[in-house]
Design a protein around this motif. Structure first.
Motif, PDB file in Angstrom:
ATOM      1  N   GLY A 169       0.799  -1.229   0.000  1.00 13.40           N
ATOM      2  CA  GLY A 169       0.000   0.000   0.000  1.00 13.40           C
ATOM      3  C   GLY A 169       0.831   1.278   0.000  1.00 13.40           C
ATOM      4  O   GLY A 169       0.300   2.379   0.135  1.00 13.40           O
ATOM      5  N   LEU A 170       2.140   1.140  -0.166  1.00 14.93           N
ATOM      6  CA  LEU A 170       3.017   2.322  -0.126  1.00 14.93           C
ATOM      7  C   LEU A 170       3.249   2.960  -1.487  1.00 14.93           C
ATOM      8  O   LEU A 170       3.706   4.095  -1.579  1.00 14.93           O
ATOM      9  N   LEU A 171       2.944   2.219  -2.558  1.00 16.43           N
ATOM     10  CA  LEU A 171       3.329   2.662  -3.904  1.00 16.43           C
ATOM     11  C   LEU A 171       2.355   3.669  -4.501  1.00 16.43           C
ATOM     12  O   LEU A 171       1.146   3.485  -4.454  1.00 16.43           O
ATOM     13  N   THR A 172       2.912   4.735  -5.064  1.00 19.05           N
ATOM     14  CA  THR A 172       2.136   5.659  -5.893  1.00 19.05           C
ATOM     15  C   THR A 172       2.855   5.774  -7.228  1.00 19.05           C
ATOM     16  O   THR A 172       4.067   5.984  -7.268  1.00 19.05           O
ATOM     17  N   VAL A 173       2.092   5.616  -8.309  1.00 24.43           N
ATOM     18  CA  VAL A 173       2.674   5.714  -9.647  1.00 24.43           C
ATOM     19  C   VAL A 173       2.519   7.145 -10.144  1.00 24.43           C
ATOM     20  O   VAL A 173       1.438   7.726 -10.065  1.00 24.43           O
ATOM     21  N   VAL A 174       3.616   7.713 -10.631  1.00 19.82           N
ATOM     22  CA  VAL A 174       3.600   9.062 -11.203  1.00 19.82           C
ATOM     23  C   VAL A 174       3.996   8.932 -12.668  1.00 19.82           C
ATOM     24  O   VAL A 174       4.942   8.205 -12.996  1.00 19.82           O
ATOM     25  N   ASP A 175       3.284   9.619 -13.546  1.00 18.71           N
ATOM     26  CA  ASP A 175       3.594   9.570 -14.978  1.00 18.71           C
ATOM     27  C   ASP A 175       4.889  10.331 -15.243  1.00 18.71           C
ATOM     28  O   ASP A 175       4.919  11.556 -15.213  1.00 18.71           O
ATOM     29  N   GLY A 176       5.950   9.570 -15.484  1.00 17.85           N
ATOM     30  CA  GLY A 176       7.266  10.172 -15.697  1.00 17.85           C
ATOM     31  C   GLY A 176       7.471  10.728 -17.097  1.00 17.85           C
ATOM     32  O   GLY A 176       8.530  11.283 -17.396  1.00 17.85           O
ATOM     33  N   MET A 177       6.449  10.584 -17.991  1.00 16.84           N
ATOM     34  CA  MET A 177       6.587  11.089 -19.354  1.00 16.84           C
ATOM     35  C   MET A 177       6.155  12.557 -19.460  1.00 16.84           C
ATOM     36  O   MET A 177       6.301  13.169 -20.504  1.00 16.84           O
ATOM     37  N   GLN A 178       5.617  13.099 -18.353  1.00 13.32           N
ATOM     38  CA  GLN A 178       5.227  14.520 -18.356  1.00 13.32           C
ATOM     39  C   GLN A 178       6.500  15.382 -18.313  1.00 13.32           C
ATOM     40  O   GLN A 178       7.598  14.874 -18.141  1.00 13.32           O
ATOM     41  N   SER A 179       6.307  16.693 -18.400  1.00 17.39           N
ATOM     42  CA  SER A 179       7.466  17.591 -18.277  1.00 17.39           C
ATOM     43  C   SER A 179       8.003  17.495 -16.847  1.00 17.39           C
ATOM     44  O   SER A 179       7.290  17.051 -15.931  1.00 17.39           O
ATOM     45  N   ILE A 180       9.236  17.926 -16.647  1.00 16.38           N
ATOM     46  CA  ILE A 180       9.863  17.873 -15.320  1.00 16.38           C
ATOM     47  C   ILE A 180       8.994  18.577 -14.282  1.00 16.38           C
ATOM     48  O   ILE A 180       8.747  18.048 -13.194  1.00 16.38           O
ATOM     49  N   ASP A 181       8.481  19.777 -14.628  1.00 14.92           N
ATOM     50  CA  ASP A 181       7.657  20.532 -13.676  1.00 14.92           C
ATOM     51  C   ASP A 181       6.342  19.822 -13.372  1.00 14.92           C
ATOM     52  O   ASP A 181       5.852  19.869 -12.246  1.00 14.92           O
ATOM     53  N   GLU A 182       5.764  19.163 -14.391  1.00 13.27           N
ATOM     54  CA  GLU A 182       4.508  18.432 -14.153  1.00 13.27           C
ATOM     55  C   GLU A 182       4.734  17.226 -13.245  1.00 13.27           C
ATOM     56  O   GLU A 182       3.911  16.917 -12.388  1.00 13.27           O
ATOM     57  N   VAL A 183       5.875  16.556 -13.425  1.00 15.56           N
ATOM     58  CA  VAL A 183       6.204  15.417 -12.553  1.00 15.56           C
ATOM     59  C   VAL A 183       6.375  15.922 -11.117  1.00 15.56           C
ATOM     60  O   VAL A 183       5.849  15.335 -10.172  1.00 15.56           O
ATOM     61  N   THR A 184       7.087  17.051 -10.969  1.00 10.45           N
ATOM     62  CA  THR A 184       7.287  17.637  -9.633  1.00 10.45           C
ATOM     63  C   THR A 184       5.937  17.960  -8.992  1.00 10.45           C
ATOM     64  O   THR A 184       5.702  17.650  -7.818  1.00 10.45           O
ATOM     65  N   ALA A 185       5.024  18.561  -9.765  1.00  2.30           N
ATOM     66  CA  ALA A 185       3.698  18.924  -9.244  1.00  2.30           C
ATOM     67  C   ALA A 185       2.930  17.670  -8.818  1.00  2.30           C
ATOM     68  O   ALA A 185       2.264  17.664  -7.771  1.00  2.30           O
ATOM     69  N   ALA A 186       3.024  16.601  -9.610  1.00  3.55           N
ATOM     70  CA  ALA A 186       2.327  15.347  -9.276  1.00  3.55           C
ATOM     71  C   ALA A 186       2.883  14.760  -7.978  1.00  3.55           C
ATOM     72  O   ALA A 186       2.132  14.296  -7.113  1.00  3.55           O
ATOM     73  N   ILE A 187       4.206  14.796  -7.825  1.00  2.00           N
ATOM     74  CA  ILE A 187       4.839  14.289  -6.594  1.00  2.00           C
ATOM     75  C   ILE A 187       4.420  15.151  -5.403  1.00  2.00           C
ATOM     76  O   ILE A 187       4.069  14.631  -4.338  1.00  2.00           O
ATOM     77  N   ASP A 188       4.428  16.468  -5.589  1.00  2.00           N
ATOM     78  CA  ASP A 188       4.013  17.379  -4.503  1.00  2.00           C
ATOM     79  C   ASP A 188       2.593  17.072  -4.047  1.00  2.00           C
ATOM     80  O   ASP A 188       2.291  17.092  -2.850  1.00  2.00           O
ATOM     81  N   ALA A 189       1.703  16.785  -5.009  1.00  2.00           N
ATOM     82  CA  ALA A 189       0.304  16.487  -4.677  1.00  2.00           C
ATOM     83  C   ALA A 189       0.216  15.223  -3.813  1.00  2.00           C
ATOM     84  O   ALA A 189      -0.510  15.187  -2.816  1.00  2.00           O
ATOM     85  N   VAL A 190       0.996  14.209  -4.180  1.00  2.00           N
ATOM     86  CA  VAL A 190       1.005  12.949  -3.413  1.00  2.00           C
ATOM     87  C   VAL A 190       1.515  13.209  -1.992  1.00  2.00           C
ATOM     88  O   VAL A 190       0.908  12.772  -1.006  1.00  2.00           O
ATOM     89  N   LEU A 191       2.629  13.938  -1.899  1.00  2.00           N
ATOM     90  CA  LEU A 191       3.249  14.142  -0.591  1.00  2.00           C
ATOM     91  C   LEU A 191       2.440  15.075   0.293  1.00  2.00           C
ATOM     92  O   LEU A 191       2.425  14.915   1.515  1.00  2.00           O
TER      93      LEU A 191
END
Length: 198
Positions: A169-191
């Protein structure tokens, strides 16, 4: 914030780890760097690792987990840490879990940067061609053949840790094909969701 970043070579783990270090003030722990530091500091586990490396052997999971155990006990890792490039195998994931549980520490999240591997190879080939066109040396990691071998090793050994963490239950998948800033935003949302649940 105790995190693991998982994803194939070239997925952007290093870039995102650097941003997380800046945002949360927690260290990025690279097993290679920790190994070299432990050897240089001549810690008991560092001396053990040096002996194995001097003999031309691969450092065992037990030694690597021991080095991580020592490192996360240091002052700068008290608020958390980011593990990048570890665990690489199921055995390492299990050994890491056991060590953390002995220390009474829980991981907050495992973030997988998921990418389209064929496009990733294309991206690396382009990067190598751009470097050549500019008259620059191609980074060893950007040599398409070397990169394909690293990708094969990831798929063979490391990809298996993804279902292991999904099950817990620890895994979150982030779409790594987005732009660098979009990946950062997705990670920020998870955290930030994790922060709210703390």
């Amino acid at each position: 914030m105790r995190l693991i970043l998982v994803g194939p070579p070239g997925a952007g783990k290093g870039t995102q780890a650097t941003r997380l270090v800046a945002k949360y003030g927690i260290p990025q722990l690279s097993t290679g760097d920790m190994l070299r530091a432990a050897v240089a500091a001549q810690t008991p586990i560092g001396l053990k690792a040096k002996e194995v490396m001097d003999a031309g052997g691969l450092v065992s999971d037990e030694i690597v987990v021991g080095i991580i155990r020592d490192r996360i006990g240091e002052e700068d890792a008290q608020k958390g840490f980011i593990l990048d490039g570890f665990p690489r195998t199921l055995a390492q994931a299990e050994a890491l879990d056991q060590m953390l549980s002995e220390k009474g520490i829980k991981l907050d999240s495992v973030l997988e940067l998921r990418v389209d591997q064929e496009k990733l190879v294309g991206r690396i080939i382009n990067r190598a061609e751009e470097a050549k066109a500019k008259g620059e040396a191609v980074r060893k990691d950007d040599d398409p053949e070397v990169f394909k071998q690293r990708l094969e090793a990831y798929n063979r050994d490391t990809a298996v840790v993804v279902p292991y963490y999904a099950k817990s239950g620890l895994l979150t998948v982030v779409d790594g094909m987005q732009s660098i800033d979009e990946v950062t935003a997705a990670i920020d949302a998870v955290l930030s969701r994790l922060d709210e649940n703390v």
